[in-house]
Design a protein around this motif. Structure first.
Motif, PDB file in Angstrom:
ATOM      1  N   ILE A 102       0.816  -1.284   0.012  1.00 11.38           N
ATOM      2  CA  ILE A 102      -0.041  -0.009   0.015  1.00 11.38           C
ATOM      3  C   ILE A 102       0.975   1.252  -0.240  1.00 11.38           C
ATOM      4  N   PHE A 103       1.891   1.217   0.979  1.00 12.34           N
ATOM      5  CA  PHE A 103       2.698   2.411   0.927  1.00 12.34           C
ATOM      6  C   PHE A 103       3.497   2.530  -0.273  1.00 12.34           C
ATOM      7  N   ALA A 104       3.754   1.272  -1.215  1.00 10.63           N
ATOM      8  CA  ALA A 104       4.720   1.523  -2.501  1.00 10.63           C
ATOM      9  C   ALA A 104       3.494   2.074  -3.581  1.00 10.63           C
ATOM     10  N   VAL A 105       2.604   1.894  -3.442  1.00 15.61           N
ATOM     11  CA  VAL A 105       1.551   2.300  -4.532  1.00 15.61           C
ATOM     12  C   VAL A 105       1.275   3.861  -4.129  1.00 15.61           C
ATOM     13  N   VAL A 106       1.182   4.331  -2.801  1.00 14.63           N
ATOM     14  CA  VAL A 106       0.691   5.719  -2.365  1.00 14.63           C
ATOM     15  C   VAL A 106       1.958   6.623  -2.788  1.00 14.63           C
ATOM     16  N   PHE A 107       3.261   6.139  -2.209  1.00 12.50           N
ATOM     17  CA  PHE A 107       4.350   7.075  -2.174  1.00 12.50           C
ATOM     18  C   PHE A 107       5.267   6.827  -3.453  1.00 12.50           C
ATOM     19  N   PHE A 108       5.326   5.619  -3.971  1.00 11.99           N
ATOM     20  CA  PHE A 108       6.098   5.207  -4.938  1.00 11.99           C
ATOM     21  C   PHE A 108       5.446   4.939  -6.319  1.00 11.99           C
ATOM     22  N   HIS A 109       4.062   5.129  -6.617  1.00 11.12           N
ATOM     23  CA  HIS A 109       3.053   4.961  -7.421  1.00 11.12           C
ATOM     24  C   HIS A 109       3.408   3.793  -8.311  1.00 11.12           C
ATOM     25  N   ASP A 110       3.701   2.608  -7.534  1.00  7.51           N
ATOM     26  CA  ASP A 110       3.941   1.188  -8.119  1.00  7.51           C
ATOM     27  C   ASP A 110       2.478   0.952  -8.447  1.00  7.51           C
ATOM     28  N   GLU A 111       2.492  -0.097  -9.220  1.00  4.52           N
ATOM     29  CA  GLU A 111       1.375  -0.657  -9.809  1.00  4.52           C
ATOM     30  C   GLU A 111       0.834  -1.890  -8.715  1.00  4.52           C
ATOM     31  N   MET A 112      -0.480  -1.942  -8.464  1.00 11.50           N
ATOM     32  CA  MET A 112      -1.089  -2.997  -7.643  1.00 11.50           C
ATOM     33  C   MET A 112      -1.495  -3.902  -8.612  1.00 11.50           C
TER      34      MET A 112
END
Length: 150
Positions: A102-112
């Motif tokens: 979730i943090f990766a998606v929010v802060f690093f704009h990673d794909e879920m």
């Protein structure tokens, strides 16, 4: 870890927790560095740093802060083992697993993607299973205490 506290160290102090942390991390660091040099990973490190989109400074900051947060995580985990139990420390670690994507998606704009969703669901399921089992054990103990009083 809990077994090591009870049998090998025979003391459960804060200094023993930090000593265990230091020793395990020192061994892990030595093995990793030896493997890094044997594998030849040090040769491509500068190219990897130059290829990092955000630049050298952010690459180094990512490495440094990753190391710091892992150390804090390990000390916290060993503290939980020391204060509560190894099972509870494992449950808390499992509960933290869904937070990372979730943090990766929010802060690093990673794909879920689907793998992350499945991993998050399994981690939440494991945590809820632990909570439910704890509830059942607690209910059983209360029932046993009531029957003993009668």
């Amino acid at each position: 870890m809990q077994y090591a506290f009870q049998k090998a160290l025979k003391q459960e102090t804060f200094s023993a927790v930090l000593e265990m942390q230091l020793c395990t991390n020192l061994v892990a660091t030595c093995v990793t560095v030896v493997g890094f040099f044997i594998n030849g990973g040090w040769r491509v490190l500068s190219n990897e740093m130059l290829g990092f989109e955000k630049g050298k400074v952010l690459y180094l900051m990512t490495l440094i802060w990753t190391a710091i947060t892992w150390q804090v995580s390990f000390v916290g985990s060993i503290g939980l083992i020391h204060m509560v139990s190894s099972l509870f420390a494992n449950v808390i670690s499992t509960l933290a697993l869904p937070i990372v994507p979730i943090f990766a998606v929010v802060f690093f704009h990673d794909e879920m993607d689907g793998v992350k969703v499945v991993a998050m669901l399994i981690a939440v399921w494991g945590f809820l299973s632990y909570i439910y089992q704890h509830y059942l054990d607690d209910s059983r103990q209360k029932k046993d205490r009531r029957t003993e009083l009668l």
